[in-house]
Design an enzyme around this catalytic site. Structure first.
Site, PDB file in Angstrom:
ATOM      1  N   TYR A   1     -18.647  30.084 -15.433  1.00 35.42           N
ATOM      2  CA  TYR A   1     -19.888  29.294 -15.496  1.00 35.42           C
ATOM      3  C   TYR A   1     -19.670  27.920 -16.102  1.00 35.42           C
ATOM      4  O   TYR A   1     -18.612  27.598 -16.608  1.00 35.42           O
ATOM      5  CB  TYR A   1     -21.026  30.049 -16.157  1.00 35.42           C
ATOM      6  CG  TYR A   1     -20.867  30.575 -17.570  1.00 35.42           C
ATOM      7  CD1 TYR A   1     -19.884  30.146 -18.435  1.00 35.42           C
ATOM      8  CD2 TYR A   1     -21.777  31.530 -18.038  1.00 35.42           C
ATOM      9  CE1 TYR A   1     -19.799  30.643 -19.716  1.00 35.42           C
ATOM     10  CE2 TYR A   1     -21.711  32.021 -19.319  1.00 35.42           C
ATOM     11  CZ  TYR A   1     -20.724  31.579 -20.164  1.00 35.42           C
ATOM     12  OH  TYR A   1     -20.648  32.062 -21.432  1.00 35.42           O
ATOM     13  N   GLU A   2     -20.720  27.101 -15.964  1.00 31.57           N
ATOM     14  CA  GLU A   2     -20.695  25.672 -16.333  1.00 31.57           C
ATOM     15  C   GLU A   2     -19.627  24.911 -15.551  1.00 31.57           C
ATOM     16  O   GLU A   2     -18.983  24.008 -16.073  1.00 31.57           O
ATOM     17  CB  GLU A   2     -20.490  25.489 -17.846  1.00 31.57           C
ATOM     18  CG  GLU A   2     -21.394  26.305 -18.717  1.00 31.57           C
ATOM     19  CD  GLU A   2     -22.861  26.244 -18.308  1.00 31.57           C
ATOM     20  OE1 GLU A   2     -23.265  25.250 -17.679  1.00 31.57           O
ATOM     21  OE2 GLU A   2     -23.603  27.204 -18.593  1.00 31.57           O
ATOM     22  N   GLY A   3     -19.455  25.272 -14.305  1.00 32.15           N
ATOM     23  CA  GLY A   3     -18.426  24.661 -13.471  1.00 32.15           C
ATOM     24  C   GLY A   3     -17.153  25.458 -13.605  1.00 32.15           C
ATOM     25  O   GLY A   3     -16.551  25.528 -14.678  1.00 32.15           O
TER      26      GLY A   3
END
Length: 596
Positions: free
Chosen positions: A442-444
């Site tokens: 997550y978060e890229g």
């Protein structure tokens, strides 16, 4: 269920001996009164809270998970989570590094960063609730109107309200240009938001009075792709003028995800059915505003990886000292016992030292970046602020990807120390492996971070940011290159710096002919640069440890042993990574998709 003791001695070494934060902060008017004693007192209290309040809830929270009521569309967090949050709020932890104008304590991000390492070691799933709130605070603080700041910031800072970011939709993850959520303008200046979001961490829960959702959506007639995205504040309860909760806003949790780890955090599917929202950051400028939140989250995810690395190491170390298994190959080390503790075996040492080195390297790296953030936001010299901003931009994807990759390796190695017991849930180690895996996604994803580093932060910048950081590395090499005691650390650092320069130029030249060369090289490239960063900090730490080794403090002896292990056993990965990065895209793209 194991133990957690905040690594205060190493934190103090990094902050006071490596980074000299007291002197650095005195250059910033906002923090001129913050000294080492204040920092140490805060971290000591943080260690007590995290070890005594949060850590005991980690395993039970994982086993229980969150409960979704389909009728009321509400979520109940695991037993003890809500009460721990109230203790957190009452102690003022939520306000630690926030703006005093809105009720914050105004302490440096550097201090908050170290506290968040403790939080993540003790209970990552719980920490995600206040962690996301801090990102929402940063975003509104940077882009909100005066009215929005006055209404939302005091509540987020006090911890009465929490925050989320609502980006992902069922048909689009990283490619936010595909999102379909709509925002219809109303005569009163608000917007009606309609759509569906997924994977929303802390999207619904019972820990705070209200939840402030930051939602990406499209205005009517908005340009296609990422240029047509706007950002909206969409609270769970519509706030009254006095800040109290008003009517329930129609943004509801339709379900919580059944997932691999972080069970104590409610990862929600959120449905918006004409929910009222307020524009933040201007029409079609949602991504610019949200990037404040996203970058804060990326740094935060790096801290999650660091926290898990530390807690896994601590518990594997205790187990290795106690567990008896076989005799040492070189003869009994505990002849009074039926077998030797497994810590005498070389490969157990390798596993433990891998986690130890990655924890200590990550701690130095994260603390350094937090200090650069403090200088970026507060230094009186504009050029210093710009230089620090460039450095933070360069290093953020490395923090997110390199540290979380290392955490996956470290938690897995620490589980292996336990043998079969590591695979059994009652010991708690398998939870750290499961929790660590999300941090790479997550978060890229870490591939996206690698593309950001190589493509955007380096090649699109013509290497300027990398050269500025490289100049710091080169200055250290030149200052210490003639010191015979430092040669075992400076020589590999200098060699890797040269190799990174050559590799960057080679990939850049290839990319002019074929942009796929960037995609093919990005992941190993980031790890190479990550090792250069770690080598730089380890070499600096070695210099300090060598100077103080004769003091009799065994801390420095242990530090040197860890650094030597890093250069002997982990650093050599760079040779393989460089070959991978140079191998090009043909070996990846030659096979037609239908032949896989």
């Amino acid at each position: 269920m194991g133990q957690y003791v905040a690594p205060l001695r190493d934190m103090q070494f990094v902050l006071h001996e490596l980074l000299n934060v007291e002197a650095e902060l005195k250059q910033l008017p906002a923090y001129a009164e913050v000294d080492a004693d204040i920092i140490n007192q805060i971290l000591e209290e943080g260690g007590k809270f995290t070890s005594q309040v949060l850590f005991p809830l980690n395993h039970s929270g994982d086993r229980e998970g969150c409960h979704h009521d389909k009728e009321t569309k509400t979520v109940t967090t695991p037993k003890g989570f809500k009460e721990a949050y109230q203790q957190y709020v009452e102690a003022g932890w939520a306000a630690l590094s926030c703006d005093p104008e809105y009720g914050g304590q105004g302490l440096p991000l550097t201090v908050n960063n170290s506290f968040y390492e403790m939080l993540n070691s003790a209970n990552q799933a719980w920490t995600m609730y206040p962690g996301l709130s801090h990102g929402a605070y940063e975003c509104i603080h940077a882009h909100g109107t005066d009215e929005q700041k006055s209404l939302y910031l005091p509540k987020l800072i006090s911890g009465e309200w929490t925050g989320t970011m609502c980006l992902t939709e069922p048909h689009c993850g990283t490619d936010l240009g595909l999102l379909r959520t709509k925002a219809e303008p109303q005569e009163d200046g608000t917007y009606k938001i309609t759509g569906a979001k997924i994977f929303i961490s802390a999207g619904e829960h019972d820990m705070s009075q209200n939840i402030v959702h930051l939602v990406l959506a499209r205005l009517p007639g908005a340009p296609e792709g990422s240029k047509g995205i706007s950002l909206f504040i969409v609270p769970k309860f519509l706030p009254n003028a006095d800040g109290s909760n008003g009517a329930r806003n129609p943004i509801f949790c339709g379900a919580i995800e059944e997932k691999m780890g972080i069970h104590g955090n409610s990862t929600c599917q959120m449905n918006l059915d004409g929910a009222t929202g307020w524009l933040i950051g201007g029409p079609h400028k949602g991504l610019q505003a949200m990037f404040v939140f996203m970058n804060a989250a990326r740094l935060g995810v790096g801290m999650q990886g660091l926290g898990l690395t530390e807690i896994a190491y601590q518990n594997a170390l205790v187990y290795a000292r106690d567990r008896l298994q076989m005799r040492s190959l070189s003869g009994p080390k505990a002849p009074e016992k039926p077998a030797d503790p497994i810590i005498v075996h070389p490969d157990v040492r390798r596993m433990l030292l891998t986690a130890k080195a990655y924890a200590e390297g990550g701690r130095a790296f994260c603390s350094y970046v937090a200090l650069q953030l403090d200088k970026e936001l507060n230094h009186p010299d504009e050029q210093v602020r710009k230089d620090c901003a460039d450095e933070v931009a360069l290093l953020t994807p490395i923090i997110k990807a390199f540290i979380t990759d290392n955490a996956w390796t470290s938690t897995s190695e620490c589980l292996q120390v336990y043998g079969g017991h590591g695979y059994i849930s009652e010991w708690g180690m398998e939870q750290y492996v499961r929790d660590a895996r999300i941090n790479m996604i997550y978060e890229g994803t870490n591939t996206v971070q690698s593309l950001d580093l190589l493509g955007r932060k380096i090649l699109m910048d013509n290497g300027n940011k990398l050269r500025k950081f490289g100049a710091k590395v080169q200055a250290f090499v030149e200052a210490n290159g003639t010191d015979e005691k430092m040669s075992e650390f400076v020589t590999p650092l200098a060699e890797l710096g040269d190799k990174v320069t050559k590799l960057t130029m080679e990939i850049g030249m290839k990319a002019f002919q074929n942009p796929d060369e960037v995609g093919a090289a990005a992941v190993p490239y980031l790890r190479v640069v990550g090792h250069m960063v770690y080598s730089y900090f380890f070499a600096q730490m070695a210099k300090i440890a060598l100077e103080k080794e004769a003091s009799g403090d065994t801390f420095y002896k242990a530090k040197l042993a860890t650094i030597r292990f890093y250069f002997a056993r982990l650093y050599p990965e760079t040779a393989m990574l460089i070959r991978q990065a140079r191998s090009g895209s043909a070996n990846l793209l030659a096979l037609e998709a239908d032949l896989f």
